[in-house]
Enzyme design. Structure first.
Site, PDB file in Angstrom:
ATOM      1  N   ARG A  22      -5.340  18.650 -17.001  1.00 27.21           N
ATOM      2  CA  ARG A  22      -5.088  20.096 -17.028  1.00 27.21           C
ATOM      3  C   ARG A  22      -3.855  20.454 -16.203  1.00 27.21           C
ATOM      4  O   ARG A  22      -3.033  21.272 -16.622  1.00 27.21           O
ATOM      5  CB  ARG A  22      -6.300  20.883 -16.528  1.00 27.21           C
ATOM      6  CG  ARG A  22      -7.416  20.942 -17.545  1.00 27.21           C
ATOM      7  CD  ARG A  22      -8.583  21.758 -17.033  1.00 27.21           C
ATOM      8  NE  ARG A  22      -9.111  21.149 -15.820  1.00 27.21           N
ATOM      9  CZ  ARG A  22      -9.606  21.811 -14.792  1.00 27.21           C
ATOM     10  NH1 ARG A  22      -9.659  23.120 -14.789  1.00 27.21           N
ATOM     11  NH2 ARG A  22     -10.079  21.171 -13.749  1.00 27.21           N
ATOM     12  N   ASN A  76     -11.245  22.309 -19.459  1.00 31.14           N
ATOM     13  CA  ASN A  76     -12.145  21.221 -19.823  1.00 31.14           C
ATOM     14  C   ASN A  76     -13.262  21.792 -20.675  1.00 31.14           C
ATOM     15  O   ASN A  76     -13.693  22.921 -20.468  1.00 31.14           O
ATOM     16  CB  ASN A  76     -12.756  20.571 -18.579  1.00 31.14           C
ATOM     17  CG  ASN A  76     -11.770  19.747 -17.802  1.00 31.14           C
ATOM     18  OD1 ASN A  76     -10.753  19.324 -18.312  1.00 31.14           O
ATOM     19  ND2 ASN A  76     -12.061  19.528 -16.537  1.00 31.14           N
TER      20      ASN A  76
END
Length: 93
Positions: free
Chosen positions: A18, A36
């Site tokens: 990320r 996520n």
């Protein structure tokens, strides 16, 4: 503005994925978010010019050094609302 939803499969959680996507988005000037998902994938919504979105898709295919991307799904998402910048804090569990 072109927008794409990107779903990334493989070893992409717990490896800085990320943060990698957010850094690439900031560098390129993309809008959107990354999070996520409970199934172990990472999802990103990315908006910008066509070339910018294509560059983000390419970056997502590559991923950070510790990631192992096995598959990437790119879906059109034109018309979905985007934040002004890029958010990488979201998690979907």
């Amino acid at each position: 503005m072109h927008t794409a939803r990107i779903i990334v499969h493989g070893r992409v959680q717990g490896v800085g994925y990320r943060a990698f996507v957010a850094d690439e988005a900031e560098r390129l000037g993309a809008r959107g978010w990354v999070r996520n998902r409970a199934d172990g994938t990472v999802e990103a919504l990315v908006g910008g010019g066509t070339d910018l979105v294509e560059a983000m898709v390419a970056a997502c295919r590559r991923g950070p050094r510790m990631a192992e991307v096995t598959r990437i799904d790119v879906l059109p998402a034109d018309g979905e609302p985007l934040p002004e910048g890029f958010d990488h804090i979201r998690a979907m569990f």
